[in-house]
Design a protein around this motif. Structure first.
Motif, PDB file in Angstrom:
ATOM      1  N   VAL A 121       6.547 -18.815   3.149  1.00 54.31           N
ATOM      2  CA  VAL A 121       6.241 -19.425   4.448  1.00 54.31           C
ATOM      3  C   VAL A 121       7.069 -18.695   5.509  1.00 54.31           C
ATOM      4  N   GLY A 122       6.450 -18.362   6.630  1.00 56.90           N
ATOM      5  CA  GLY A 122       7.155 -17.655   7.702  1.00 56.90           C
ATOM      6  C   GLY A 122       6.932 -16.150   7.687  1.00 56.90           C
ATOM      7  N   ASP A 123       6.377 -15.624   6.588  1.00 47.55           N
ATOM      8  CA  ASP A 123       6.092 -14.175   6.544  1.00 47.55           C
ATOM      9  C   ASP A 123       5.117 -13.803   7.656  1.00 47.55           C
ATOM     10  N   ARG A 124       5.368 -12.661   8.284  1.00 51.94           N
ATOM     11  CA  ARG A 124       4.435 -12.132   9.290  1.00 51.94           C
ATOM     12  C   ARG A 124       3.402 -11.290   8.564  1.00 51.94           C
ATOM     13  N   VAL A 125       2.138 -11.607   8.779  1.00 52.02           N
ATOM     14  CA  VAL A 125       1.086 -10.973   7.987  1.00 52.02           C
ATOM     15  C   VAL A 125      -0.149 -10.630   8.816  1.00 52.02           C
ATOM     16  N   THR A 126      -0.979  -9.759   8.246  1.00 49.75           N
ATOM     17  CA  THR A 126      -2.339  -9.582   8.725  1.00 49.75           C
ATOM     18  C   THR A 126      -3.241  -9.752   7.514  1.00 49.75           C
ATOM     19  N   PHE A 127      -4.548  -9.722   7.720  1.00 50.12           N
ATOM     20  CA  PHE A 127      -5.451  -9.872   6.580  1.00 50.12           C
ATOM     21  C   PHE A 127      -6.738  -9.114   6.816  1.00 50.12           C
ATOM     22  N   ASP A 128      -7.366  -8.770   5.689  1.00 47.11           N
ATOM     23  CA  ASP A 128      -8.633  -8.043   5.709  1.00 47.11           C
ATOM     24  C   ASP A 128      -9.692  -8.927   6.370  1.00 47.11           C
ATOM     25  N   SER A 129     -10.650  -8.314   7.046  1.00 48.69           N
ATOM     26  CA  SER A 129     -11.754  -9.097   7.594  1.00 48.69           C
ATOM     27  C   SER A 129     -12.746  -9.451   6.494  1.00 48.69           C
ATOM     28  N   THR A 130     -12.736  -8.649   5.430  1.00 50.10           N
ATOM     29  CA  THR A 130     -13.655  -8.863   4.315  1.00 50.10           C
ATOM     30  C   THR A 130     -13.018  -9.758   3.265  1.00 50.10           C
ATOM     31  N   VAL A 131     -13.714 -10.816   2.908  1.00 48.18           N
ATOM     32  CA  VAL A 131     -13.289 -11.623   1.767  1.00 48.18           C
ATOM     33  C   VAL A 131     -14.130 -11.149   0.587  1.00 48.18           C
ATOM     34  N   TYR A 132     -13.477 -10.496  -0.374  1.00 47.78           N
ATOM     35  CA  TYR A 132     -14.204  -9.963  -1.534  1.00 47.78           C
ATOM     36  C   TYR A 132     -13.884 -10.818  -2.752  1.00 47.78           C
ATOM     37  N   CYS A 133     -14.740 -10.730  -3.778  1.00 48.23           N
ATOM     38  CA  CYS A 133     -14.586 -11.661  -4.906  1.00 48.23           C
ATOM     39  C   CYS A 133     -13.538 -11.190  -5.906  1.00 48.23           C
ATOM     40  N   GLY A 134     -13.341  -9.873  -5.992  1.00 50.25           N
ATOM     41  CA  GLY A 134     -12.348  -9.352  -6.932  1.00 50.25           C
ATOM     42  C   GLY A 134     -12.857  -9.251  -8.356  1.00 50.25           C
ATOM     43  N   GLU A 135     -14.105  -9.632  -8.586  1.00 48.73           N
ATOM     44  CA  GLU A 135     -14.608  -9.684  -9.971  1.00 48.73           C
ATOM     45  C   GLU A 135     -15.874  -8.879 -10.224  1.00 48.73           C
ATOM     46  N   SER A 172     -18.769  -5.747 -10.112  1.00 49.67           N
ATOM     47  CA  SER A 172     -18.591  -4.349 -10.534  1.00 49.67           C
ATOM     48  C   SER A 172     -18.030  -3.489  -9.397  1.00 49.67           C
ATOM     49  N   TYR A 173     -18.413  -3.776  -8.158  1.00 48.88           N
ATOM     50  CA  TYR A 173     -17.900  -2.986  -7.022  1.00 48.88           C
ATOM     51  C   TYR A 173     -16.407  -3.246  -6.821  1.00 48.88           C
ATOM     52  N   CYS A 174     -16.032  -4.526  -6.850  1.00 54.93           N
ATOM     53  CA  CYS A 174     -14.612  -4.873  -6.690  1.00 54.93           C
ATOM     54  C   CYS A 174     -13.783  -4.223  -7.789  1.00 54.93           C
ATOM     55  N   ARG A 175     -14.317  -4.227  -9.014  1.00 54.54           N
ATOM     56  CA  ARG A 175     -13.535  -3.652 -10.118  1.00 54.54           C
ATOM     57  C   ARG A 175     -13.352  -2.147  -9.947  1.00 54.54           C
ATOM     58  N   LEU A 189     -17.943  -3.237  -0.586  1.00 56.50           N
ATOM     59  CA  LEU A 189     -19.330  -3.318  -1.051  1.00 56.50           C
ATOM     60  C   LEU A 189     -19.541  -4.502  -1.994  1.00 56.50           C
ATOM     61  N   CYS A 190     -18.555  -5.370  -2.088  1.00 51.55           N
ATOM     62  CA  CYS A 190     -18.594  -6.540  -2.979  1.00 51.55           C
ATOM     63  C   CYS A 190     -19.943  -7.269  -2.914  1.00 51.55           C
ATOM     64  N   ASP A 191     -20.454  -7.626  -4.096  1.00 55.61           N
ATOM     65  CA  ASP A 191     -21.731  -8.355  -4.164  1.00 55.61           C
ATOM     66  C   ASP A 191     -21.654  -9.723  -3.499  1.00 55.61           C
ATOM     67  N   ARG A 192     -20.445 -10.308  -3.466  1.00 55.48           N
ATOM     68  CA  ARG A 192     -20.299 -11.635  -2.861  1.00 55.48           C
ATOM     69  C   ARG A 192     -19.477 -11.557  -1.583  1.00 55.48           C
ATOM     70  N   ARG A 193     -19.558 -10.413  -0.900  1.00 57.12           N
ATOM     71  CA  ARG A 193     -18.779 -10.155   0.311  1.00 57.12           C
ATOM     72  C   ARG A 193     -19.045 -11.190   1.400  1.00 57.12           C
ATOM     73  N   GLN A 194     -17.960 -11.705   1.965  1.00 58.29           N
ATOM     74  CA  GLN A 194     -18.069 -12.542   3.156  1.00 58.29           C
ATOM     75  C   GLN A 194     -17.150 -11.951   4.222  1.00 58.29           C
ATOM     76  N   VAL A 195     -17.483 -12.199   5.476  1.00 58.25           N
ATOM     77  CA  VAL A 195     -16.624 -11.735   6.567  1.00 58.25           C
ATOM     78  C   VAL A 195     -16.117 -12.964   7.315  1.00 58.25           C
ATOM     79  N   LEU A 196     -14.823 -12.962   7.617  1.00 61.83           N
ATOM     80  CA  LEU A 196     -14.231 -14.077   8.357  1.00 61.83           C
ATOM     81  C   LEU A 196     -14.919 -14.239   9.708  1.00 61.83           C
TER      82      LEU A 196
END
Ligand SMILES: [Zn+2]
Ligand SMILES: [Zn+2]
Length: 346
Positions: free
Chosen positions: A77-91, A93-96, A102-109
């Protein structure tokens, strides 16, 4: 929490929404800065179909960690951070393969379309999966950190073509992404980087950011470029507009066997000079978002190898969001990046 809610097309409300709670594996971030992207402006009036109201937009952001969801390690808590605009599934074939963009379940914030709806960062708080979060160095200014998403996009585009120390390149379009691509090419070791745009002010800004030559589009552009490249054309052209004219300029500017990287996509379709591409053996390379270039982006900004401050027109409170959106929508001259500051003080 306060949030800038697009309640219907071209209409914002400063709404009081429930503060989201992080699920296991997620992090709640207090948003310090969030940039307005061109895609948000195209979503604002409904033309892109990617911001179906009601939606809180915003995907170019930075802030501090407020709450860690269950099971999240490696952050505090308190860490200064940024984050990817793409939410990828991590699972998938593209993520692997590491092709998370190119994630099959790609979402954008901050996007709501037919398939999903995911709240973005024009709000005091936003929830994101821990796997897309990157820690910032202590001295990093939040408004500049909000530019890291765009820097990562530029780095990804440049990573898709070979750059050698003697390479020459042309960037077509000196908007935010174009000016970052210009600097990313330089950082990748490209010997000479030329830039062109129809807008004289943008051409001038490109010069200030160190372009080898920045040329106003039209007139004798082709002759000037040939003059700068011993009559052969550049090795690499990066199309950062996304219309017929810019694509044709890009293709006409590369040497035989050269590469054209396509990032801009304002137009859904363009006319392709097919014979020129085939007989001159030109490689066309699409580039989408970024795939893990955040750490490198943070390094390059920290080292001053890429400068984003000259690209920020204004840093404004969330309350001024509606006005800034309207000004960007009306294409007011000389507006570059506008960064809103929803949460903590700067
Ligand atoms: Zn964006
Ligand atoms: Zn995936």
């Amino acid at each position: 929490m306060r949030a800038l809610l697009l309640s219907e097309y071209r209409r914002f409300e400063l709404a009081d929404l429930a503060t989201p709670e992080p699920a296991p594996g997620e992090i709640l971030i207090q948003v310090a800065a969030c940039g307005i992207c061109g895609s948000d402006v195209h979503g604002y009036d409904g033309s892109s179909g990617r911001r179906v109201p009601p939606i809180v937009m915003g995907h170019e952001a930075a802030g501090t960690i407020a709450v860690l969801g269950r099971g999240v390690t490696g952050f505090s808590v308190g860490d200064r951070v940024t984050f990817d605009s793409t939410v990828y599934c991590g699972e998938c074939s593209y993520c692997r393969r590491g092709e998370i963009n190119l994630c099959d379940r790609r979402q954008v914030l901050g996007v709501s379309c037919g398939d999903y709806r995911r709240a973005g960062a024009f709000a005091e708080f936003v929830v994101v999966p821990a796997r897309i979060v990157y820690r910032l160095p202590e001295n990093f200014v939040f408004a500049e950190a909000a530019m890291l998403e765009a820097v990562a996009v530029a780095l990804h585009a440049v990573s898709l073509v070979p750059v050698r120390p003697d390479s020459t390149a042309l960037v077509v379009g000196a908007g935010t992404i174009g000016l970052l691509v210009q600097q990313a090419l330089g950082a990748a070791g490209c010997a000479r980087v030329f830039v062109t745009d129809v807008d004289v002010a943008r051409v001038q800004r490109s010069r200030e950011l160190g372009a080898t030559a920045a040329i106003t589009a039209g007139g004798n552009f082709n002759d000037q470029l040939l003059g700068l490249t011993n009559g052969t054309g550049v090795d690499i052209a990066v199309e950062a507009v996304g219309n017929n004219e810019a694509l044709n300029t890009s293709i006409a500017s590369v040497r035989k066997g050269g590469s054209v990287v396509l990032i801009g996509n304002i137009s859904a379709e363009v006319t392709l000079p097919l014979q020129k591409v085939v007989t001159r053996q030109i490689r066309l390379q699409g580039s989408c978002a970024s795939a893990g270039e955040y750490s490198r982006a943070i390094e390059l900004l920290s080292a001053g190898a890429i400068r984003v401050k000259p690209l920020i027109t204004a840093v404004a409170p969330l309350e001024e969001g509606p006005q800034w959106f309207e000004r960007l929508y009306r294409r007011e001259a000389n507006l570059m990046k506008v960064v809103l500051t929803p949460g903590v003080k700067q």
